[in-house]
Write a protein that holds these residues in place. Structure first.
Motif, mmCIF file in Angstrom:
data_model
loop_
_atom_site.group_PDB
_atom_site.id
_atom_site.type_symbol
_atom_site.label_atom_id
_atom_site.label_comp_id
_atom_site.label_asym_id
_atom_site.label_seq_id
_atom_site.Cartn_x
_atom_site.Cartn_y
_atom_site.Cartn_z
ATOM 1 N N UNK A 80 0.722 -1.033 -0.429
ATOM 2 C CA UNK A 80 -0.265 0.215 0.173
ATOM 3 C C UNK A 80 1.051 1.180 -0.189
ATOM 4 N N UNK A 81 1.714 0.921 0.679
ATOM 5 C CA UNK A 81 3.189 1.965 0.382
ATOM 6 C C UNK A 81 3.212 2.609 -0.648
ATOM 7 N N UNK A 82 4.144 1.760 -1.626
ATOM 8 C CA UNK A 82 3.897 1.479 -3.461
ATOM 9 C C UNK A 82 3.006 1.706 -4.320
ATOM 10 N N UNK A 83 1.611 1.702 -4.221
ATOM 11 C CA UNK A 83 0.267 1.786 -4.403
ATOM 12 C C UNK A 83 0.844 3.562 -3.733
ATOM 13 N N UNK A 84 0.816 4.149 -2.590
ATOM 14 C CA UNK A 84 0.610 5.537 -2.490
ATOM 15 C C UNK A 84 1.594 6.596 -2.781
ATOM 16 N N UNK A 85 2.633 6.470 -3.166
ATOM 17 C CA UNK A 85 3.596 6.666 -4.283
ATOM 18 C C UNK A 85 3.633 6.823 -5.042
#
Length: 295
Positions: A80-85
């Motif tokens: 989810x961090x990758x998706x947010x970035x």
């Protein structure tokens, strides 16, 4: 059928994916939008906009929300961090960033989603799927598209396609299930030599446990896939929502609504059950190589 076209801000697709997952985690935790708003010291309206993919989510805010929802799984946090970035268009960590203007925004967003997906199902009526193309075949397709003008741009795009293919043999490989109309195998993209090598490569790729190839023969007659190619991306978490991408010469259409995506799941199921079996498909490809592309 409603659709979100490429004229919409490209990060919308990624933001919607993230927002839907955050909403599902919030509901699973039994929390209201008011409780989520307290965690970020913001309004309920902002939480709603985040969950609708209308506003970006900073990584610190994302972590605060996930902590509030009791989400501690390391893989979920990383994904989810990758998706947010990516949704926030801060993609310095993405390998695709180095290719700059060669990639249009929609294609960047597709690559970002592909990078966090674990399964792709696709029906193709005109081309070998990009993940299964040889460099020579990809180069011929790129030249024919006329979307890239200079030799350097064309070679950069071919390199992007090759980089995407590395996921097929990664430690946690991407699963690809491709159904292709039989005409794809007869279309001499790049000439006979290029096409022979492409079909031989296609057969070789079926040796990977994570790659399934099926051929939908002419003899099957009318079928749902006749209306155009599409890709259906799925993600490793149960809560993640599938998305569909349809490509056209003048743009792309993203489908995100569950009812729309479900329709394409049904179309793909119809295509794979109408197609030759994987073993029969390999035999058909080898027969075409022998008859049409051998010297």
């Amino acid at each position: 059928m409603s659709a979100r076209r490429s004229t919409v801000q490209p990060s919308t697709v990624l933001g919607r994916q993230l927002g839907d997952e955050l909403r599902q985690y919030r509901e699973a935790a039994g929390l209201s939008t008011s409780a989520a708003a307290e965690a970020l010291d913001c309004t309920k309206a902002k939480i709603s906009r985040i969950e609708n993919g209308r506003v970006p989510v900073r990584v610190p805010d994302l972590m605060a929300l996930l902590h509030t929802y009791g989400v501690g799984d390391g893989q979920v946090l990383e994904r989810l961090t990758t998706l947010a970035r990516s949704a926030n268009r801060r993609r310095r960590e993405g390998w695709w960033n180095q290719y700059g203007p060669v990639l249009e925004d929609t294609y960047r967003d597709y690559i970002a989603l592909e990078a966090v997906s674990d399964s792709i199902r696709t029906y193709q009526s005109q081309l070998i799927p990009g993940l299964l193309q040889t460099p020579a075949y990809a180069r011929a397709v790129t030249v024919a598209s006329k979307a890239w003008q200079t030799p350097d741009e064309i070679e950069q795009f071919v390199k992007v396609r090759a980089a995407r293919q590395e996921r097929l043999t990664a430690e946690q490989p991407l699963s690809v299930w491709a159904v292709m109309a039989e005409g794809v195998l007869h279309q001499r993209v790049g000439g006979a030599e290029v096409m022979r090598a492409q079909l031989e490569h296609l057969v070789a790729m079926t040796g990977l446990a994570n790659v399934t190839v099926q051929v939908l023969p002419f003899s099957r007659g009318a079928h749902g896939g006749m209306f155009g190619p599409y890709l259906l991306l799925s993600f490793p978490q149960v809560s993640a929502l599938d998305v569909v991408l349809m490509e056209h010469p003048t743009g792309h259409i993203w489908l995100e609504q569950e009812s729309e995506v479900a329709r394409y799941r049904d179309l793909f199921d119809d295509a794979r059950t109408s197609a030759l079996s994987p073993a029969e498909s390999v035999a058909r490809i080898e027969c075409i190589i022998s008859k049409e592309y051998r010297a």
